[in-house]
Motif scaffolding. Structure first.
Motif, PDB file in Angstrom:
ATOM      1  N   ASN A 132      -2.879  -6.092  -2.366  1.00 45.05           N
ATOM      2  CA  ASN A 132      -3.790  -4.953  -2.542  1.00 45.05           C
ATOM      3  C   ASN A 132      -3.786  -4.002  -1.346  1.00 45.05           C
ATOM      4  OD1 ASN A 132      -4.530  -6.034  -5.047  1.00 45.05           O
ATOM      5  ND2 ASN A 132      -6.157  -7.268  -4.108  1.00 45.05           N
ATOM      6  N   ILE A 133      -2.617  -3.918  -0.700  1.00 43.27           N
ATOM      7  CA  ILE A 133      -2.443  -3.019   0.447  1.00 43.27           C
ATOM      8  C   ILE A 133      -1.604  -1.819   0.020  1.00 43.27           C
ATOM      9  CG2 ILE A 133      -1.472  -2.764   2.769  1.00 43.27           C
ATOM     10  CD1 ILE A 133      -1.885  -5.782   3.142  1.00 43.27           C
ATOM     11  N   SER A 134      -2.077  -0.633   0.334  1.00 36.48           N
ATOM     12  CA  SER A 134      -1.295   0.586   0.144  1.00 36.48           C
ATOM     13  C   SER A 134      -0.751   1.015   1.504  1.00 36.48           C
ATOM     14  CB  SER A 134      -2.173   1.703  -0.434  1.00 36.48           C
ATOM     15  OG  SER A 134      -1.470   2.928  -0.479  1.00 36.48           O
ATOM     16  N   THR A 135       0.555   1.272   1.561  1.00 39.77           N
ATOM     17  CA  THR A 135       1.191   1.657   2.818  1.00 39.77           C
ATOM     18  C   THR A 135       1.767   3.055   2.700  1.00 39.77           C
ATOM     19  OG1 THR A 135       1.759  -0.643   3.300  1.00 39.77           O
ATOM     20  CG2 THR A 135       2.934   1.056   4.539  1.00 39.77           C
TER      21      THR A 135
ATOM     22  N   THR B 228       4.716   6.943   0.118  1.00 31.89           N
ATOM     23  CA  THR B 228       3.464   6.215  -0.125  1.00 31.89           C
ATOM     24  C   THR B 228       3.592   5.213  -1.253  1.00 31.89           C
ATOM     25  OG1 THR B 228       2.275   8.208   0.568  1.00 31.89           O
ATOM     26  CG2 THR B 228       1.007   6.487  -0.535  1.00 31.89           C
ATOM     27  N   GLN B 229       3.420   3.944  -0.915  1.00 34.43           N
ATOM     28  CA  GLN B 229       3.392   2.853  -1.897  1.00 34.43           C
ATOM     29  C   GLN B 229       1.940   2.518  -2.202  1.00 34.43           C
ATOM     30  OE1 GLN B 229       2.399  -0.371  -0.303  1.00 34.43           O
ATOM     31  NE2 GLN B 229       2.088  -1.319  -2.321  1.00 34.43           N
ATOM     32  N   VAL B 230       1.622   2.416  -3.497  1.00 35.22           N
ATOM     33  CA  VAL B 230       0.255   2.099  -3.914  1.00 35.22           C
ATOM     34  C   VAL B 230       0.315   0.946  -4.917  1.00 35.22           C
ATOM     35  CG1 VAL B 230      -1.906   3.028  -4.798  1.00 35.22           C
ATOM     36  CG2 VAL B 230      -0.279   4.555  -3.687  1.00 35.22           C
ATOM     37  N   PRO B 231      -0.514  -0.087  -4.736  1.00 39.07           N
ATOM     38  CA  PRO B 231      -0.454  -1.267  -5.612  1.00 39.07           C
ATOM     39  C   PRO B 231      -0.761  -0.954  -7.075  1.00 39.07           C
ATOM     40  CG  PRO B 231      -1.733  -1.738  -3.639  1.00 39.07           C
ATOM     41  CD  PRO B 231      -1.494  -0.266  -3.663  1.00 39.07           C
ATOM     42  N   LEU B 232      -0.081  -1.682  -7.949  1.00 36.76           N
ATOM     43  CA  LEU B 232      -0.393  -1.755  -9.370  1.00 36.76           C
ATOM     44  C   LEU B 232      -0.647  -3.226  -9.696  1.00 36.76           C
ATOM     45  CD1 LEU B 232       2.261   0.710 -10.889  1.00 36.76           C
ATOM     46  CD2 LEU B 232      -0.230   0.996 -10.922  1.00 36.76           C
TER      47      LEU B 232
END
Length: 403
Positions: free
Chosen positions: A195-198, A208-212
């Motif tokens: 659940n980390i967005s980097t 930008t990586q965002v969790p799914l």
């Protein structure tokens, strides 16, 4: 001629949510837009305040299984410049939250909204185009592509950057562009994202990586236009490897889903956000690069303000200058968010050494100063809260000194 209280033009996420909120407030609403003819492969990160709005509409329990929480947000300086900032990590737990917000695939979101719209008896869905819009002292008259027409007390323009509603109201815009293109895709990975967005800040823009849900994430990769074109020309295996390398293998082996898209980055601000019997929300009013999950969250604050202002005049004739009042109310939030996103994006592109120094110093302060980091997190979630907290704290100190 049929008459409704509110006509909403545009059935994207912002327009659909605004229409539902207005209908739930007891108003008769018509939602005008053609049926969607394509699948939207993008995702949307909704912050905590916006989730509260979704919850108030009774949609959250149905939407939640499609979402992934954003418990931690991390900024990594990937510019490879002389002056580099440290890694900055924001934990939602630092401000008493389990998550800053949730990331949601647009296709699932729009499908849910479409079903909810058809359940509301006070909300008419008109699957056609707006062809003409005129006004008199008491109402707006909308001419539609199917040959019909109806009137409304107020028209909400949620019909995007090329808004017909905005044009009909005579509201001009300021446009600008960036030497950047965003590549948007989803991908699976072998390691959990926890659940980390980097967000990697690179010299060409953010990556930008965002969790799914599950072992899956969404990605917005901002590049120079030629580099973006070359990225999309890669084979699936080559593209997967490129994403994994850029992420420094943080999530293990990467496999990119089919359907990668790209679009040029630009910005736009309307000269007014409302006028007479017209209000603008979403990208009819403002647009900027996909940085910091600001876009739809700002649009939902447009909708919240609209519902609130209409509630104040409930039971009374709608003032002829309602749009102007709405515009004045929204102006500080929209202009401040637009300016901050623009400044951050331009700081990444700048080769000017003092600019790089200021950016690195700012991130260093966030990394090392917990109270400042908490203040920034609260301001990001609730605009204006940082200033209010500072003012309240200052008044308390003065009060203690006088006592």
């Amino acid at each position: 001629m049929e008459h409704v209280d509110i006509a909403v033009v545009g059935a994207g996420l912002a327009g659909s949510l605004a229409a539902l909120a207005l209908a739930d407030s007891g108003l008769s609403v018509a939602l005008v837009a053609p049926a969607s003819g394509h699948t939207d492969g993008r995702t949307t990160a909704l912050m905590e305040h916006s989730i509260g709005f979704i919850r108030d509409l009774g949609l959250w329990e149905a939407l939640k299984p499609h979402t992934a929480p954003l418990a931690t947000m991390r900024i990594v300086d990937g510019t490879e410049r002389l002056l580099r900032a440290p890694v900055v990590t924001f934990h939602a737990s630092e401000i008493g939250l389990s998550a800053f917000g949730y990331n949601i695939p647009n296709t699932a979101f729009l499908s849910l909204l479409d079903g909810e719209i058809r359940k509301r008896s006070s909300l008419q869905r008109m699957e056609t185009t707006l062809e003409g819009l005129s006004f008199n002292n008491h109402k707006a008259i909308l001419a539609l592509g199917d040959g019909t027409a109806f009137s409304a007390d107020l028209v909400v323009g949620a019909d995007g950057r090329r808004s017909k509603v905005r044009d009909a109201a005579g509201i001009e815009v300021r446009n600008w562009s960036y030497p950047q293109t965003a590549v948007v895709l989803n991908f699976s990975h072998s390691l959990p994202h926890q659940n980390i967005s980097t967000e990697f800040h690179t010299a060409s823009g953010p990556f930008t990586q965002v969790p799914l849900p599950g072992l899956h994430s969404s990605l917005v990769w901002v590049q120079k236009p030629k580099d973006a074109e070359a990225t999309l020309a890669l084979s699936p295996e080559e593209l997967s490897r490129a994403v994994e390398d850029r992420m420094q293998s943080m999530l293990g082996k990467v496999s990119v889903d089919a359907g990668a898209q790209s679009f040029p980055l630009s910005g736009m601000t309307a000269h007014a956000f409302g006028k007479g019997r017209v209000v603008l929300l979403g990208e009819a009013a403002h647009a900027f690069p996909p940085i910091g999950a600001q876009g739809l969250n700002l649009s939902l604050r447009d909708a919240m303000t609209l519902v609130s202002l209409l509630g104040e005049s409930k039971g009374q004739p709608l003032p002829a200058d309602f749009g102007d009042r709405y515009g004045r109310k929204r102006r500080p939030d929209i202009l401040s968010r637009t300016a901050s996103v623009d400044l951050l994006n331009r700081s990444l592109l700048s080769d000017f050494l003092p600019t790089q120094l200021l950016r690195a110093a700012g991130l260093q302060m966030l990394a090392s100063a917990g109270p400042l980091r908490s203040l920034v997190m609260r301001e990001g979630l609730h605009p204006g809260s940082a200033l209010r907290a500072f003012g309240n704290g200052l008044r308390e100190r003065i009060g203690r000194q006088r006592a």
